[in-house]
Design a protein around this motif. Structure first.
Motif, mmCIF file in Angstrom:
data_model
loop_
_atom_site.group_PDB
_atom_site.id
_atom_site.type_symbol
_atom_site.label_atom_id
_atom_site.label_comp_id
_atom_site.label_asym_id
_atom_site.label_seq_id
_atom_site.Cartn_x
_atom_site.Cartn_y
_atom_site.Cartn_z
ATOM 1 N N GLN A 175 6.091 23.807 1.461
ATOM 2 C CA GLN A 175 4.616 23.990 1.094
ATOM 3 C C GLN A 175 3.549 23.452 2.204
ATOM 4 O OE1 GLN A 175 3.338 23.939 -3.333
ATOM 5 N NE2 GLN A 175 5.335 23.449 -3.249
ATOM 6 N N LYS A 176 3.950 22.191 2.660
ATOM 7 C CA LYS A 176 3.138 21.647 3.630
ATOM 8 C C LYS A 176 3.408 22.336 5.099
ATOM 9 C CE LYS A 176 4.874 17.296 4.013
ATOM 10 N NZ LYS A 176 5.076 15.936 4.540
ATOM 11 N N ALA A 177 4.566 22.717 5.187
ATOM 12 C CA ALA A 177 4.878 23.481 6.633
ATOM 13 C C ALA A 177 3.995 24.796 6.718
ATOM 14 C CB ALA A 177 6.310 23.900 6.797
ATOM 15 N N LEU A 179 1.183 25.451 5.058
ATOM 16 C CA LEU A 179 -0.264 25.067 5.040
ATOM 17 C C LEU A 179 -0.588 24.630 6.483
ATOM 18 C CD1 LEU A 179 -0.490 23.715 1.497
ATOM 19 C CD2 LEU A 179 -1.721 25.695 2.371
ATOM 20 N N ASP A 183 -3.126 26.119 9.108
ATOM 21 C CA ASP A 183 -4.262 25.374 9.333
ATOM 22 C C ASP A 183 -4.523 25.863 11.077
ATOM 23 O OD1 ASP A 183 -6.256 23.443 9.229
ATOM 24 O OD2 ASP A 183 -4.791 22.072 10.197
ATOM 25 N N MET A 224 -4.870 16.872 3.978
ATOM 26 C CA MET A 224 -3.779 17.275 4.920
ATOM 27 C C MET A 224 -4.393 17.681 6.342
ATOM 28 S SD MET A 224 -0.572 19.702 4.066
ATOM 29 C CE MET A 224 -1.584 21.137 4.844
ATOM 30 N N SER A 225 -4.951 18.570 6.389
ATOM 31 C CA SER A 225 -5.502 19.069 7.860
ATOM 32 C C SER A 225 -5.832 17.833 8.485
ATOM 33 C CB SER A 225 -6.526 20.014 7.651
ATOM 34 O OG SER A 225 -6.983 20.508 8.944
ATOM 35 N N ALA A 227 -5.229 14.660 8.116
ATOM 36 C CA ALA A 227 -4.193 13.669 8.484
ATOM 37 C C ALA A 227 -3.229 14.224 9.475
ATOM 38 C CB ALA A 227 -3.294 13.544 7.270
ATOM 39 N N TRP A 228 -2.979 15.750 9.317
ATOM 40 C CA TRP A 228 -1.993 16.108 10.383
ATOM 41 C C TRP A 228 -2.776 16.123 11.876
ATOM 42 C CZ3 TRP A 228 2.468 17.174 11.462
ATOM 43 C CH2 TRP A 228 3.026 18.126 12.492
ATOM 44 N N SER A 229 -3.817 16.291 11.897
ATOM 45 C CA SER A 229 -4.770 16.165 13.400
ATOM 46 C C SER A 229 -4.276 14.770 13.829
ATOM 47 C CB SER A 229 -6.119 16.500 13.226
ATOM 48 O OG SER A 229 -6.535 18.104 13.259
ATOM 49 N N ALA A 231 -2.270 12.582 12.904
ATOM 50 C CA ALA A 231 -0.977 12.075 13.286
ATOM 51 C C ALA A 231 -0.480 12.731 14.765
ATOM 52 C CB ALA A 231 -0.163 12.831 12.046
#
Lengths: 241, 241
Positions: A175-177, A179, A183, A224-225, A227-229, A231
């Motif tokens: 689900q993370k992948a 999303l 994104d 999440m978006s 945090a991903w940016s 990271a």
């Protein structure tokens, strides 16, 4: 445009679609692109659509009519078909017939109306399957080597899937992948837009195990978006050339 | 296909191109797509090309002939033009004329021959500029808001640029960013291939400050690519939904 992605993992099927449709840049609307056909415990089928809305709506309408027809049998109704392969064949034939008719009606417009679909599901005592159905009605299946299928604007969101998705990926990670893949696409293509529809069909669950609509501004998705940016930027700083 | 990317940063210009050309999947070759025109201390111009090789080679040949013509003046030679804007105009006109002629020659083929270019450079006492020149000869410039330009297969490699490149990015980080952008593209599109050409033009250096050809199997590039994949997977593990 559109972005839909489906994953076929050992643990189940994970599906994500956006909801934007547009006729030109100045005429955008929100339409669901993910549809469910369920007889819990017996079979579950999910369909995601990309392409001309007139083609996809007519195709889905015809599939529904065929299910409700009192004479429905395993060759006409996806709720009676004997296997997921037959389900894909029925959808493919219906899509091809609709595409051909609309192409004929609009042939003076020098403008193509076509559509493609992702079909996911499982029948009792059958295998989970994930298909990509082309406008001509032929289709391909996800495999161990290529556990994901995409339709619509697939390029921006592919690198992350290539790097993290394998058949062993858990349903939570999957689900993370999808999303994060969405994104990246949302940032780059205006014709892909919120809200999103996310669904999970766990192996042998024979129903939609989870479904969720993610609205614009959803706090979990936004976090999440971000945090991903962050990271990515940190990883970028740590990688040396 | 092709992938070329150019960055215009406060610290200078960073350029990266692949070298694969193909006529169908079964006829691939290696051709340089990055070209330099230099009079160190006076002006430096780099051109990257995407599209039909017949168009790009003829255009570059004509630009070179115009430079060598004894009657060359600021309206015909990119080495005499009074500004980078005039350089872009001369290249655009030459590209448009070549594209039009070849389109005329090949009009029975139902097959388009066209090309686009990225032009980067600086003239003494002038500003650094980065242009994307369309087949029709018109062009756009990179700005503070959009410090990078891409030609060819631009989608796979865009998300990483969107996330890490700003005008303040250092020349070292910029080289990492374009190489990681290329890495994502190489993984997804067979028609983009090694070796790569990387060049840096530092602000006010008025020459090619660094140039490097990165061969298939280059240990530093392979290590960076592996480290990035590992960092992405680790970041992915750390982000929660």
């Amino acid at each position: 445009m559109t972005y839909c992605v489906g994953l076929k993992l050992n643990a189940g099927l994970v599906l994500l679609s956006d909801t934007r449709t547009n006729a030109g840049l100045d005429n955008i609307s929100t339409y669901r692109k993910m549809f469910f056909f369920e007889e819990p415990g017996e079979r579950v089928i999910a369909i995601m659509t990309a392409g001309s809305l007139s083609v996809t709506q007519t195709t889905l309408g015809r599939l529904q009519e065929a299910i409700e027809n009192p004479d429905a049998d395993e060759t006409t109704s996806i709720m009676k078909a004997g296997s997921m392969l037959q389900v894909a064949s029925i959808i493919g034939e219906t899509l091809h017939r609709t595409t051909s008719e609309i192409a004929e009606q609009t042939r003076d417009l020098n403008q193509q109306a076509s559509a493609s679909m992702i079909v996911a599901g499982q029948r009792r005592d059958g295998e989970m399957r994930l298909f990509l159905i082309y406008p001509q009605g032929n289709f391909i299946m996800a495999t161990e080597d290529t556990p994901f299928l995409q339709i619509g604007e697939h390029k921006y969101g592919k690198p992350i899937l290539d790097r993290v998705v394998t058949p062993e990926t858990s349903l939570a990670d999957a689900q993370k992948a999808v999303l994060l893949s969405m994104d990246s696409t949302l940032r780059s293509n205006l014709s892909v837009g919120m809200p999103l529809d996310l669904a999970v069909i766990a192996r042998d669950d024979l129903r939609i195990s989870q479904r969720r609509r993610i609205l614009d501004g959803d706090p979990a998705f936004a976090a999440m978006s971000a945090a991903w940016s962050a990271a990515l930027r940190e990883s970028f700083g740590n990688v040396s050339l």
